[in-house]
Write a protein that holds these residues in place. Structure first.
Motif, PDB file in Angstrom:
ATOM      1  N   VAL A   1      -2.693  -0.134  -3.366  1.00 42.23           N
ATOM      2  CA  VAL A   1      -2.595  -1.414  -4.067  1.00 42.23           C
ATOM      3  C   VAL A   1      -1.387  -2.163  -3.528  1.00 42.23           C
ATOM      4  CG1 VAL A   1      -2.323  -2.594  -6.282  1.00 42.23           C
ATOM      5  CG2 VAL A   1      -3.616  -0.451  -6.170  1.00 42.23           C
ATOM      6  N   VAL A   2      -1.608  -3.374  -3.009  1.00 40.85           N
ATOM      7  CA  VAL A   2      -0.500  -4.171  -2.490  1.00 40.85           C
ATOM      8  C   VAL A   2      -0.853  -5.644  -2.596  1.00 40.85           C
ATOM      9  CG1 VAL A   2      -1.358  -3.966  -0.115  1.00 40.85           C
ATOM     10  CG2 VAL A   2       1.021  -4.587  -0.508  1.00 40.85           C
ATOM     11  N   ALA A   3       0.072  -6.437  -3.126  1.00 45.64           N
ATOM     12  CA  ALA A   3      -0.074  -7.888  -3.224  1.00 45.64           C
ATOM     13  C   ALA A   3      -1.395  -8.300  -3.869  1.00 45.64           C
ATOM     14  CB  ALA A   3       0.065  -8.517  -1.834  1.00 45.64           C
ATOM     15  N   GLY A   4      -1.814  -7.533  -4.864  1.00 53.86           N
ATOM     16  CA  GLY A   4      -3.022  -7.875  -5.600  1.00 53.86           C
ATOM     17  C   GLY A   4      -4.314  -7.390  -5.000  1.00 53.86           C
ATOM     18  N   ASP A   5      -4.249  -6.793  -3.803  1.00 53.91           N
ATOM     19  CA  ASP A   5      -5.450  -6.259  -3.156  1.00 53.91           C
ATOM     20  C   ASP A   5      -5.530  -4.750  -3.382  1.00 53.91           C
ATOM     21  OD1 ASP A   5      -6.397  -8.652  -2.130  1.00 53.91           O
ATOM     22  OD2 ASP A   5      -5.331  -8.419  -0.227  1.00 53.91           O
ATOM     23  N   ASN A   6      -6.764  -4.240  -3.549  1.00 63.01           N
ATOM     24  CA  ASN A   6      -7.009  -2.806  -3.669  1.00 63.01           C
ATOM     25  C   ASN A   6      -7.686  -2.298  -2.403  1.00 63.01           C
ATOM     26  OD1 ASN A   6      -6.119  -3.059  -6.314  1.00 63.01           O
ATOM     27  ND2 ASN A   6      -8.172  -3.326  -7.134  1.00 63.01           N
ATOM     28  N   TYR A   7      -7.287  -1.129  -1.948  1.00 61.92           N
ATOM     29  CA  TYR A   7      -7.850  -0.531  -0.742  1.00 61.92           C
ATOM     30  C   TYR A   7      -8.450   0.820  -1.101  1.00 61.92           C
ATOM     31  CZ  TYR A   7      -5.268  -4.265   1.438  1.00 61.92           C
ATOM     32  OH  TYR A   7      -4.809  -5.515   1.779  1.00 61.92           O
ATOM     33  N   ASP A   8      -9.740   0.965  -0.817  1.00 59.26           N
ATOM     34  CA  ASP A   8     -10.399   2.207  -1.217  1.00 59.26           C
ATOM     35  C   ASP A   8     -10.066   3.347  -0.250  1.00 59.26           C
ATOM     36  OD1 ASP A   8     -12.218   2.138   1.003  1.00 59.26           O
ATOM     37  OD2 ASP A   8     -13.559   0.830  -0.125  1.00 59.26           O
ATOM     38  N   TYR A   9     -10.512   4.529  -0.601  1.00 60.59           N
ATOM     39  CA  TYR A   9     -10.165   5.757   0.127  1.00 60.59           C
ATOM     40  C   TYR A   9     -10.562   5.686   1.601  1.00 60.59           C
ATOM     41  CZ  TYR A   9      -9.691  10.823   0.883  1.00 60.59           C
ATOM     42  OH  TYR A   9      -9.315  12.056   1.337  1.00 60.59           O
ATOM     43  N   HIS A  10     -11.585   4.914   1.907  1.00 53.75           N
ATOM     44  CA  HIS A  10     -12.040   4.762   3.288  1.00 53.75           C
ATOM     45  C   HIS A  10     -10.907   4.294   4.194  1.00 53.75           C
ATOM     46  CE1 HIS A  10     -14.584   3.630   6.687  1.00 53.75           C
ATOM     47  NE2 HIS A  10     -14.051   2.433   6.650  1.00 53.75           N
ATOM     48  N   PHE A  11     -10.039   3.411   3.696  1.00 55.27           N
ATOM     49  CA  PHE A  11      -8.943   2.890   4.511  1.00 55.27           C
ATOM     50  C   PHE A  11      -7.951   3.991   4.892  1.00 55.27           C
ATOM     51  CE2 PHE A  11     -10.587  -1.042   2.859  1.00 55.27           C
ATOM     52  CZ  PHE A  11     -10.292  -1.990   3.821  1.00 55.27           C
ATOM     53  N   LEU A  12      -7.835   5.005   4.053  1.00 51.75           N
ATOM     54  CA  LEU A  12      -6.926   6.116   4.342  1.00 51.75           C
ATOM     55  C   LEU A  12      -7.459   7.022   5.442  1.00 51.75           C
ATOM     56  CD1 LEU A  12      -4.404   7.866   3.622  1.00 51.75           C
ATOM     57  CD2 LEU A  12      -5.813   8.955   1.866  1.00 51.75           C
ATOM     58  N   VAL A  13      -8.767   7.259   5.459  1.00 54.28           N
ATOM     59  CA  VAL A  13      -9.319   8.321   6.308  1.00 54.28           C
ATOM     60  C   VAL A  13     -10.329   7.843   7.343  1.00 54.28           C
ATOM     61  CG1 VAL A  13      -8.943  10.039   4.512  1.00 54.28           C
ATOM     62  CG2 VAL A  13     -11.144   8.840   4.620  1.00 54.28           C
TER      63      VAL A  13
END
Length: 398
Positions: free
Chosen positions: A238-250
């Motif tokens: 979570v950064v600057a109001g945007d959410n990033y799902d697990y896909h972005f990590l892996v």
């Protein structure tokens, strides 16, 4: 594109190519509006693709922008002199001209131009993320991405929302604490930058960031030389109001490792991430290369690594100089106007998406060694350009 046309363009430019502006949309973050792009042109591919937030220079690699992106998104193109609607890719030019363009040493080692640079323009801070080291990038058919930052004054009329960059983790942090946060990636805001340390961005300076170091770039426009790679692992959800799902990590982990947090932790070069002397080792103030009072001044702005470097060149008003370099390089004009070898040159003020500029060039090794005649046609304003070079330049400060 035929070899004949590429050769003709090369000869007409006296060993220097003029390149087409290469703008890149991204789905995440907010644009900083400092790329000198027309305000109406930030969504040329529609809202689904995201706003234009980057401009790439001398690129032979496509952007990692998902299935909706055209195959050549991210590739730089060369203007054919005298026929500005006719273009060929810089990658084609490197393949066709080989050592005549980039030099024998680079061509023998890599078979292509091994780096590119970009303007990175976000109004909001970017997520805490890393670029995998070579041993991990190879597992998914990619390569490591060390990178460097420089913050040019000419392109930073405002600081954005958060002109502060996080690097690595505080030396007191343990890898078990990082693991605990990543295990919560799909459950809640992990607030992982609570474990990091931040430095306020100083215009006119830069940093070098090795692969494997987690970082969250701040909101100034950044000039970023890097290797030919577009690969990362996002540690902040979570950064600057945007959410990033697990896909972005892996997404750049092997499929069988994508549920293995211990493997994700191995992507980090842990010792570099908790280096207590991080600023001492990776901060890059300018280092003078050469200068002549009243004529010009040139400084190293990216150095201290084995992969690439960059310089900032300033020609004083009304002056003409001939400057020789030992290797091929790319260049972008960020202030003023004049003549660069056989080409007119000028810093862009407002670019319509799809239109040409006269601010970006690639200089062959032969032309660089012979020397480029550069004239500042302004009586009042300096002519300033940034020059990005690859690894075989033996002049890098270490």
């Amino acid at each position: 594109m035929s070899t004949t046309i590429i050769n003709q363009a090369f000869e007409a430019g006296e060993g220097v190519f003029r390149l087409v502006p290469n703008f890149i949309p991204r789905r995440f973050g907010e644009p900083g509006h400092r790329l000198r792009l027309h305000p109406d042109d930030y969504y040329p591919f529609g809202l689904k693709r995201g706003a234009i937030k980057e401009r790439w220079f001398c690129s032979v690699v496509p952007a990692m922008n998902g299935e909706d992106a055209p195959d050549d998104e991210g590739l730089s193109y060369v203007v054919v002199p005298g026929s500005e609607n006719e273009r060929f890719s810089f990658r084609e030019a490197v393949s066709s001209l080989g050592k005549d363009l980039i030099g024998d040493e680079l061509y023998r080692k890599h078979g292509t131009w091994p780096m590119f640079a970009k303007f990175f323009d976000y109004k909001t801070p970017l997520f805490h993320h890393l670029h995998p080291m070579q041993k991990h990038a190879e597992l998914v058919g990619k390569m490591a991405k060390p990178e460097a930052y420089y913050f040019p004054r000419q392109l930073n009329n405002h600081p954005g929302d958060f002109p502060v960059t996080y690097f690595g983790f505080d030396p007191s942090v343990t890898i078990e604490e990082v693991k605990e946060r990543l295990l919560q990636f799909e459950a809640t805001d992990t607030r992982i930058t609570e474990l990091s340390r931040a430095f306020r961005i100083q215009l006119g300076t830069g940093w070098y960031i090795p692969a494997g170091v987690v970082h969250a770039p701040g909101s100034y426009l950044t000039y970023e030389p890097q290797l030919n790679s577009d690969v990362n692992a996002v540690f902040e959800n979570v950064v600057a109001g945007d959410n990033y799902d697990y896909h972005f990590l892996v997404e750049n982990c092997p499929p069988e490792k994508q549920q293995d947090i211990d493997f994700v932790l191995e992507l980090m070069d842990w010792d570099k991430n908790i280096d207590p002397d991080f600023k001492k080792h990776y901060f890059r103030p300018p280092v003078e290369v050469r200068a002549e009072s009243g004529l010009y001044d040139e400084k190293w702005i990216t150095y201290g690594n084995e992969y690439f470097g960059a310089k900032e060149l300033t020609i004083e008003p009304g002056q003409t100089v001939t400057l020789k370099d030992s290797t091929a390089y790319g260049a972008v004009v960020i202030q003023g106007h004049g003549k660069f070898g056989a080409h007119d040159c000028e810093a862009a003020q407002m670019i319509r998406f799809g239109n040409l500029t006269a601010d970006e060039f690639f200089i062959s090794e032969t032309a660089a060694k012979q020397g480029i005649v550069i004239t500042n046609h302004s009586k009042t304003e300096p002519l300033v350009m940034l020059k990005h070079v690859a690894e075989n330049n033996q002049e890098f400060p270490r």
